[in-house]
Design an enzyme around this catalytic site. Sequence first.
Site, short mmCIF file in Angstrom:
data_model
loop_
_atom_site.label_atom_id
_atom_site.label_comp_id
_atom_site.label_asym_id
_atom_site.label_seq_id
_atom_site.Cartn_x
_atom_site.Cartn_y
_atom_site.Cartn_z
N THR A 1 0.85 -1.20 0.00
CA THR A 1 0.00 0.00 0.00
C THR A 1 0.88 1.25 0.00
OG1 THR A 1 -1.75 -1.16 1.17
CG2 THR A 1 -1.76 1.24 1.35
N GLY B 1 6.00 -0.56 0.31
CA GLY B 1 6.81 0.62 0.59
C GLY B 1 7.23 0.67 2.05
N ALA B 2 7.88 1.77 2.41
CA ALA B 2 8.30 1.97 3.80
C ALA B 2 8.45 3.46 4.05
CB ALA B 2 9.61 1.25 4.07
N ASP B 3 8.38 3.80 5.32
CA ASP B 3 8.59 5.21 5.70
C ASP B 3 10.02 5.44 6.15
OD1 ASP B 3 5.84 5.99 5.26
OD2 ASP B 3 5.44 4.58 6.87
N LYS C 1 6.83 1.50 9.12
CA LYS C 1 5.78 1.54 8.11
C LYS C 1 4.49 2.01 8.78
CE LYS C 1 4.96 -1.75 5.22
NZ LYS C 1 4.59 -0.73 4.23
N LEU D 1 2.60 5.01 7.71
CA LEU D 1 2.11 6.38 7.52
C LEU D 1 0.91 6.38 6.56
CD1 LEU D 1 5.16 8.80 7.70
CD2 LEU D 1 3.81 7.75 9.49
N GLY D 2 0.80 5.32 5.78
CA GLY D 2 -0.38 5.18 4.91
C GLY D 2 -1.55 4.49 5.61
N GLU E 1 -0.47 -5.01 6.41
CA GLU E 1 0.86 -5.09 5.79
C GLU E 1 1.77 -6.02 6.58
OE1 GLU E 1 1.31 -0.74 3.62
OE2 GLU E 1 1.83 -0.91 5.73
C1 5RP Z 1 1.29 2.26 4.32
C2 5RP Z 1 2.77 2.16 4.33
C3 5RP Z 1 3.47 2.66 3.13
O1 5RP Z 1 4.13 1.61 2.53
C4 5RP Z 1 4.45 3.72 3.55
O2 5RP Z 1 3.74 4.73 4.23
C5 5RP Z 1 5.19 4.31 2.35
O3 5RP Z 1 4.29 4.96 1.54
P1 5RP Z 1 4.74 5.85 0.30
O4 5RP Z 1 5.34 4.92 -0.68
O5 5RP Z 1 3.47 6.49 -0.15
O6 5RP Z 1 5.73 6.86 0.82
O7 5RP Z 1 3.40 1.68 5.24
O8 5RP Z 1 0.76 1.83 5.54
#
Ligand code: 5RP
Length: 227
Positions: A28, A86-88, A98, A100-101, A107
């Site tokens: 996500t 993805g990752a933060d 992870k 922020l989404g 996940e």
């Molecule tokens: C969602 C997540 C996302 O993978 C993470 O926030 C990275 O998102 P983006 O690729 O939009 O920066 O952990 O829960």
Amino acid sequence: MDVETLKRLAGEKAVEFVKPGMVIGLGTGSTAVHAVRKIGRMWQAGELPGIVAIPTSEVTAREAEKFGIPLTTLNEQPKVDITIDGADEIDPHFDLIKGLGGALLREKIVAAASRRMVVVSDYRKQVTQLGARAPVPVEVIPFAQRPVTDYLKSLGACVALRLDGARPFLTDEQNIILDCTFESIPDPAQLAQTIRAQPGVVEHGLFLGLATDVILATPDGVEWLKK
Ligand code: 5RP
């Protein structure tokens, strides 16, 4: 190169690891969505016969459906061949923050069921120590908001209830998220265990020992980092 292009390059590069017949975890976020779309285009072109996918959020499920990617669940397919997400933040051990989404719970469940977890990211997410730039999101059942908030504050966190406009943000599981900023996180495993110990905490965004590969897009090119 702008950041959106880097995200697309990272997301699409990871799809090179996806083969026909695989069970795929679909991540996500604004980087992982590029992997979903590439898988979708390849599926439509007949290049990935026999795949099934497990989305890590309702948003990702809707995106996958647009391409007709066959979806399944962990209850039908408990072993996932590869997850692309993805990752933060990414530290040198491939430990992650992870969430922020807002999809960290599903996940993490999907990542834990995966033989391989490929993290797709642009270079800005690389850190020397977790907590350098992102808060640790903690998913909490709404009933426990106050006691969990007090507990996290007692651990030294600055705690913010995540909002969606004027209301609390609700996850796909109808839980709230408390974003916890720590001055530093010298021992992520210890912190993960301590956060988990509080009743009402459903999950946290420290993903430790789960990622196997990182696809990192930088202005100089796309790098494949392997553990
Ligand atoms: C969602 C997540 C996302 O993978 C993470 O926030 C990275 O998102 P983006 O690729 O939009 O920066 O952990 O829960």
